[in-house]
Write an enzyme that holds these catalytic residues in place. Sequence first.
Site, PDB file in Angstrom:
ATOM      1  N   SER A 106      46.187  36.466  47.061  1.00 53.98           N
ATOM      2  CA  SER A 106      45.487  35.682  46.046  1.00 53.98           C
ATOM      3  C   SER A 106      46.364  35.572  44.789  1.00 53.98           C
ATOM      4  O   SER A 106      47.468  35.055  44.853  1.00 53.98           O
ATOM      5  CB  SER A 106      44.121  36.316  45.768  1.00 53.98           C
ATOM      6  OG  SER A 106      43.275  35.429  45.094  1.00 53.98           O
ATOM      7  N   MET A 107      45.881  36.058  43.646  1.00 51.54           N
ATOM      8  CA  MET A 107      46.716  36.031  42.443  1.00 51.54           C
ATOM      9  C   MET A 107      48.077  36.673  42.702  1.00 51.54           C
ATOM     10  O   MET A 107      49.108  36.212  42.200  1.00 51.54           O
ATOM     11  CB  MET A 107      46.003  36.761  41.308  1.00 51.54           C
ATOM     12  CG  MET A 107      46.875  37.053  40.093  1.00 51.54           C
ATOM     13  SD  MET A 107      45.990  38.055  38.878  1.00 51.54           S
ATOM     14  CE  MET A 107      47.328  38.590  37.833  1.00 51.54           C
TER      15      MET A 107
END
Length: 258
Positions: A106-107
């Site tokens: 994700s991030m």
Amino acid sequence: MVTPFAGTAIGVPLTSATTSWVRRFRPKPDAATRLVCFPHAGGSASYYLPVARGVPASVDVLAIQYPGRQDRRHEPGIDDIERLADLVTAELADWRDRPLALFGHSMGAMVGYEVARRLERDGTTPAALIASGRRAPSRHRETSVHRLDDHGLRAELARLSGTGSELLDDVDMLNMILPATRCDYRAVESYRHRPGPPLRSPVLALVGDQDTEVTVTEAEAWRDHTTGAFELRVFPGGHFYLNEHAATVLELITRRLT
């Protein structure tokens, strides 16, 4: 049987800190490759403890600890992906004596990508970038999760199922988690990809087929960000598909690096 990716900080020793940024839960000084792991929004280095346990002796795992969480909870968070990447790249200067591979969820995939760009700019081509649960940098969506109130942010964490319900139901723990999570979402949602040369390192993109945060097509677009080999793997599941498919993900990582 490999345990699922951790996702929580409960009971995880933090005495493995090499620097304030780097956690090395299972040091493997004779490893041929170092795998640098980047957490998701609101996540911490301890999420990757099962990776350190699950990979063979040929892979040394370095998990990155962002400011604002766990033992760094009294430090201000960093709400800028590029600034995070600058700082992490500087921290990795002493670890470049072996090939570096980068894994982010994700991030963390975005931070890993920007770190890869900086490493290549400085003459170090990563052995691989493994981007999990994140659309390609050039595929932008307008979102504003960081503007939600605490109730809304908690609901978002519950929807994505990346934070244990026992933490979301604990008021004290929730108060510790939410500031870092909000800061991370602000970093993700303000990020804009800067055009530049594609990576030379191979890219492996991983995605869940029911992930509401990234479609298979958006994950496929990682292909446009490298001149090296590209592979896309799709798993059953949502944004945190890797919690249910930890053994397969670790097998993929191991095969790619060894």
